[in-house]
Design an enzyme around this catalytic site. Structure first.
Site, short mmCIF file in Angstrom:
data_model
loop_
_atom_site.label_atom_id
_atom_site.label_comp_id
_atom_site.label_asym_id
_atom_site.label_seq_id
_atom_site.Cartn_x
_atom_site.Cartn_y
_atom_site.Cartn_z
N ASP A 246 0.83 -1.21 0.00
CA ASP A 246 0.00 0.00 0.00
C ASP A 246 0.86 1.25 0.00
O ASP A 246 0.44 2.30 -0.51
CB ASP A 246 -0.93 -0.02 1.22
C1 LIG Z 1 -2.51 -4.12 -5.23
S1 LIG Z 1 -3.49 -3.86 -3.82
C2 LIG Z 1 -2.36 -3.53 -2.60
C3 LIG Z 1 -2.88 -3.77 -1.19
O1 LIG Z 1 -4.18 -3.18 -0.89
C4 LIG Z 1 -4.87 -4.07 0.02
O2 LIG Z 1 -5.44 -3.38 1.12
P1 LIG Z 1 -7.06 -3.15 1.20
O3 LIG Z 1 -7.71 -4.44 0.76
O4 LIG Z 1 -7.31 -2.82 2.66
O5 LIG Z 1 -7.34 -1.99 0.28
C5 LIG Z 1 -3.81 -5.02 0.50
O6 LIG Z 1 -2.99 -4.45 1.50
C6 LIG Z 1 -3.03 -5.20 -0.79
O7 LIG Z 1 -1.81 -5.86 -0.63
#
Ligand SMILES: CSC[C@H]1O[C@H](OP(=O)(O)O)[C@H](O)[C@@H]1O
Length: 359
Positions: A246
């Site tokens: 992220d």
């Molecule tokens: C390519 S997505 C990167 C990252 O985003 C996700 O978090 P969330 O589902 O809370 O938006 C997750 O950390 C992924 O690895």
């Protein structure tokens, strides 16, 4: 047909409501910035790249609907305020903030151009937002191929077995995915034996989304509980771990879904190569180390309840951080970007060189 988190054409934006997957596949319209903010905050759409793309395209559709004759200054103010507002939807992923900064710089530059009119300003900003879709898919395919080649070149088997955490596929991006893009590239090359995906409590991105994508693509895979990671590393001949990000900062420390840090610790103990896969748009070189990253804490209900039913004892306290920080020292195999695979400690220079040369 590949899975699409986002469906866009000029003047129309829909997202696949990921809170309803895998039981129900429901696309809902996002008519503008307010609706995008809510959908991102409530994680109806999620994933660092997808958040930025939906946020910026919501601005594009709202601009497109502005009747002709709107004053350029009003459009400029609306665009700058909307971008600043969208950044407040979720704090940890950097992609929305980076896109907002890029577009705000573009808006300010366009606003100053003496020959730009309200209509030309609107069109140029909409086109810049729309370009994010194709660029993200291009970047993901580069990430996939760079990562797959790197893993294959270091494997001592013809086919590899990969463990991944959370969801980093077409449901987290404009398509193909980052860590899941590496898995897709390995599969396309005929060099993938099996995938182990973790359920990724409490939102269950793995059980509900990654499993959904792997079954959809007919990639051989097994779902495991987050608590099974160390046992899987001991017993299942895992060749490498590949996860998303992220926010990757200047020293290579990486914020990713909660649980990533302990997967990395387990990988170190079992001497299994650990990769982070992320486009440069998920990198934030303004921060020196992971301690500076804001970690989002989500509502306790998302941990105490399961499918609308409370499973935790009433009255218990709850801590629900949505991300953790993996120090660069645990990212033992490298950070995979669209430019290649980088030693975490050399990422900052590699990206700075790329930005400088534009290649
Ligand atoms: C390519 S997505 C990167 C990252 O985003 C996700 O978090 P969330 O589902 O809370 O938006 C997750 O950390 C992924 O690895």
């Amino acid at each position: 047909m590949s899975l699409e988190a986002v469906r866009y054409r000029r003047g129309s934006l829909h997202i696949l409501n990921q809170r309803l997957l895998p039981e129900r596949s429901v696309y809902q319209e996002i008519p503008g910035v307010e609706a995008a903010w809510r959908a991102i905050r409530e994680m109806q759409v999620r994933g660092a790249p997808a958040i930025a793309i939906v946020g910026c395209l919501s601005l594009a559709v709202e601009l497109d609907r502005r009747e002709e004759g709107a004053a350029k200054d009003d459009l400029v103010t609306f665009a700058l305020e909307s971008l600043a507002y969208l950044v407040t939807s979720r704090p940890t992923a950097v992609n929305m903030a980076r896109a907002a900064q890029d577009l705000s710089d573009f808006v300010s530059h366009e606003a100053e151009r003496p020959d730009s009119t309200a209509e030309s300003f609107k069109e140029s900003l909409i086109v810049r937002c729309e370009a994010m879709l194709e660029k993200d898919i291009r970047d993901n395919k580069s990430i996939g191929d760079h990562g797959a080649k790197h893993i294959i070149s270091r494997a001592n088997t013809d086919k590899v077995i990969i463990l991944t955490h959370c969801n980093t596929g077409s449901l987290a991006t404009a398509g193909y995915g980052t860590a899941l893009g590496v898995i897709r590239s390995l599969w396309a090359m005929g060099r993938l034996e099996h995938v182990y995906c973790t359920e990724t409590r409490p939102y269950n991105q793995g059980a509900r989304l990654t499993a959904y994508e792997l079954v959809h693509d007919k990639i051989p895979a097994t779902l495991i509980a987050d608590s099974m990671v160390s046992m899987a590393m001991k017993e299942k001949r895992i060749s490498a771990v590949v996860v998303g990000a992220d926010r990757v900062v200047a020293n290579g420390d990486t914020a990713n879904k909660i649980g990533t840090y302990q997967v990395a610790i387990a990988a170190l103990h079992h001497r299994i190569p650990f990769y982070v896969a992320a486009p440069s748009s998920s990198c934030d070189l303004t921060l020196d180390s992971g301690e500076q990253i804001v970690i989002e804490e989500r509502p306790g209900k998302e941990l105490t309840d399961f499918n609308g039913t409370r499973v935790a004892a009433p009255g218990i306290g709850v801590w629900n951080p949505a991300f953790d920080i993996t120090p660069h020292s645990l990212i033992t195999a490298g950070i995979i970007t669209e430019f290649g695979v980088h030693d975490p400690r050399k990422l900052q220079k590699a990206l700075a060189d790329k930005m400088q040369t534009g290649t």
